[in-house]
Write a protein that holds these residues in place. Structure first.
Motif, short mmCIF file in Angstrom:
data_model
loop_
_atom_site.label_atom_id
_atom_site.label_comp_id
_atom_site.label_asym_id
_atom_site.label_seq_id
_atom_site.Cartn_x
_atom_site.Cartn_y
_atom_site.Cartn_z
N UNK A 282 0.90 -1.32 0.01
CA UNK A 282 0.07 0.05 -0.04
C UNK A 282 0.98 1.31 0.01
N UNK A 283 1.87 1.19 0.80
CA UNK A 283 2.81 2.32 0.94
C UNK A 283 3.47 2.69 -0.52
N UNK A 284 4.19 1.68 -0.99
CA UNK A 284 4.81 1.68 -2.17
C UNK A 284 3.84 2.12 -3.33
N UNK A 285 2.74 1.70 -3.40
CA UNK A 285 1.79 2.27 -4.46
C UNK A 285 1.47 3.78 -4.10
N UNK A 286 0.96 4.14 -3.02
CA UNK A 286 1.05 5.34 -2.86
C UNK A 286 2.01 6.66 -3.01
N UNK A 287 3.38 6.16 -2.75
CA UNK A 287 4.39 6.82 -2.78
C UNK A 287 5.17 6.77 -4.14
N UNK A 288 5.01 5.65 -4.84
CA UNK A 288 5.73 5.37 -6.06
C UNK A 288 4.89 5.21 -7.32
N UNK A 289 4.17 4.10 -7.12
CA UNK A 289 3.60 3.46 -8.23
C UNK A 289 2.38 4.53 -8.90
N UNK A 290 1.61 4.98 -7.96
CA UNK A 290 0.53 6.13 -8.46
C UNK A 290 1.47 7.20 -9.15
N UNK A 291 2.48 7.85 -8.74
CA UNK A 291 2.95 8.66 -9.34
C UNK A 291 3.62 8.31 -10.69
N UNK A 292 3.80 7.19 -10.77
CA UNK A 292 4.61 6.75 -11.89
C UNK A 292 3.75 6.53 -13.04
N UNK A 293 2.40 6.07 -12.89
CA UNK A 293 1.47 5.96 -13.56
C UNK A 293 0.90 7.27 -14.18
N UNK A 294 0.75 8.09 -13.24
CA UNK A 294 0.17 9.51 -13.32
C UNK A 294 1.15 10.04 -14.48
N UNK A 295 2.46 10.04 -14.04
CA UNK A 295 3.56 10.54 -15.27
C UNK A 295 3.46 9.99 -16.56
N UNK A 296 3.03 8.86 -16.75
CA UNK A 296 2.67 8.29 -18.13
C UNK A 296 1.39 8.51 -18.49
N UNK A 297 0.79 9.32 -17.87
CA UNK A 297 -0.47 9.61 -18.38
C UNK A 297 -1.47 8.77 -18.18
N UNK A 298 -1.40 7.84 -17.11
CA UNK A 298 -2.32 6.69 -16.88
C UNK A 298 -3.09 7.04 -15.53
N UNK A 299 -4.29 6.86 -15.64
CA UNK A 299 -5.00 7.25 -14.39
C UNK A 299 -4.60 6.07 -13.40
N UNK A 300 -4.15 6.44 -12.15
CA UNK A 300 -3.89 5.29 -11.25
C UNK A 300 -5.15 4.77 -10.69
N UNK A 301 -6.30 5.13 -10.78
CA UNK A 301 -7.38 4.81 -10.33
C UNK A 301 -8.16 3.81 -11.29
N UNK A 302 -8.53 4.24 -12.42
CA UNK A 302 -8.86 3.60 -13.54
C UNK A 302 -8.02 2.76 -14.36
N UNK A 303 -6.78 2.97 -14.38
CA UNK A 303 -5.72 2.57 -15.19
C UNK A 303 -6.08 2.60 -16.64
N UNK A 304 -6.57 3.72 -16.91
CA UNK A 304 -6.91 4.19 -18.47
C UNK A 304 -6.05 5.22 -18.77
N UNK A 305 -5.81 5.31 -20.06
CA UNK A 305 -5.26 6.60 -20.46
C UNK A 305 -5.96 7.57 -20.25
N UNK A 306 -5.22 8.56 -19.93
CA UNK A 306 -6.02 9.92 -19.74
C UNK A 306 -6.45 10.49 -21.02
#
Length: 350
Positions: A105-129
């Motif tokens: 959970x911590x790793x997701x909130x601190x790293x992966x969420x941001x990583x996905x966001x940076x790539x233009x992927x919504x971390x909630x829906x996992x869809x391209x923005x």
DNA sequence: AAGCGGTTCAACCGCCAATGA
DNA sequence: ATCATTGGCGGTTGAACCGCT
């Protein structure tokens, strides 16, 4: 207002654990095991709430915990599972050996969420923005939703199975294979066969793998549980790529039969009969390499290769030397094509 | 070196479901 | 069937740490 506290907190210590406290807790658990958490603090000589002790043990003191940085493979798995399961950290953790739900959970909130966001992927829906999704990407997204719905149903079934696991549950199904080749299975509630006990290991959520999969290592007809999948869809983030499972004899796969091939689920535990109920409703094909369960559902004829042939897959050459399987995955595609491309794609990200 | 804002992660909190009396 | 207890889960907090100015 509010709830009463979980335990009497007067005089109890909070905050970071000291080495001395850790030692007390460890020593107690080593001697007596993790019994009643409520009673444990007093017996172990700790001025802590039972919950706090449990948390400390579960997340930091347990001997089978892996600390340190998450590997690429682990991150891929987290992202994949999160795409289907959302914030169900404990379920996700069950698929990452030696990692705790809190850590994930911590790793997701601190790293992966941001990583996905940076790539233009919504971390909630996992869809391209919003902007510019290609038709293929839209198709992927639609199919991912479909997969997610299946996974939701699967989890419901899993919960029910666990509740029923202490009972001997009559198996309501007997299968018949439609010899006309329509690849539909007909289930009839005629037999009562006790199911074997549920496995101790957590069930595998490998639907995700199936959803992104193409054969890397070609399966034999009766050997699907040994297959390894890798990502095929170029619209997916490279992080959402592969899982590997290798437990032959404990897996089955469910496939939609017809002109198009669509792998819709992949179970480590084929005893998930509720899923089979769903299949009945959907008129989908099913096979397993698990002998017990094949017997339990009453007809071994549904095993490949008959099924494959009826599903229009008879011309796929599954040798064991190289990539020879089909282009499957969340895009319900044809049985061949883009194999080199897929291989290159996978090589480029691994 | 000090100040400050951002980040990380261990730990807590409240809720809920399972369990047993 | 009901209720109290317990364990487990996900969300959130806040102290410690980090890096920049």
């Amino acid at each position: 207002m509010g709830r009463s506290p979980c335990c009497e907190k007067v005089g109890l210590k909070k905050g970071p654990w000291t080495p001395e406290e850790d030692h007390k807790l460890l020593a107690y658990i080593e001697q007596y095991g993790p019994g009643s958490w409520r009673a444990l603090p007093a017996q172990a000589g700790l001025q802590r709430c039972g919950k706090s002790c449990r948390f400390r043990w579960k997340n930091y003191l347990r001997p089978d915990i892996k600390r340190g940085k998450f590997g690429l493979q682990e991150e891929q798995t987290i992202i994949q599972l999160h795409a289907l399961l959302g914030n169900r950290w404990s379920v996700i953790a069950a698929h990452l050996p030696k990692r705790t739900d809190n850590e994930i959970k911590n790793h997701w909130n601190t790293h992966l969420k941001k990583k996905l966001t940076k790539m233009g992927i919504d971390p909630v829906t996992h869809k391209q923005k919003s902007h510019a999704l290609s038709p293929n990407q839209l198709k992927d997204a639609a199919n991912l939703n479909h997969m997610a719905q299946w996974e939701g149903a699967r989890l419901e079934a899993e919960a029910r199975l666990i509740r029923e696991s202490k009972l001997q549950v009559p198996n309501p199904f007997q299968t018949q294979f439609d010899a006309l080749g329509s690849a539909q299975l007909v289930y009839e509630a005629t037999t009562t066969v006790p199911l074997p006990p549920l496995p101790l290991q957590p069930l595998c959520l490998d639907v995700l793998t199936a959803s992104h999969g193409s054969w890397l290592k070609a399966p034999k007809y009766n050997d699907f549980a040994t297959c390894t999948f890798a990502a095929t869809s170029s619209s997916l983030d490279p992080l959402t790529s592969a899982l590997d499972f290798s437990k032959k004899g404990e897996a089955c796969m469910i496939m939609k039969a017809g002109a198009d091939l669509e792998i819709i689920n992949y179970f480590q535990d084929p005893k998930e009969r509720m899923e089979i109920e769903l299949l009945q409703l959907q008129g989908l094909g099913y096979f397993t390499d698990h002998d017990d369960y094949s017997m339990a559902i009453g007809n071994e004829n549904i095993l490949l290769p008959n099924f494959m042939e009826a599903a229009g897959l008879g011309d796929i050459s599954f040798d064991n030397s190289n990539i020879t399987g089909g282009n499957s995955g969340i895009v319900a595609g044809t049985c061949c094509g883009n194999l080199e491309e897929n291989k290159n794609y996978w090589n480029s990200i691994s």
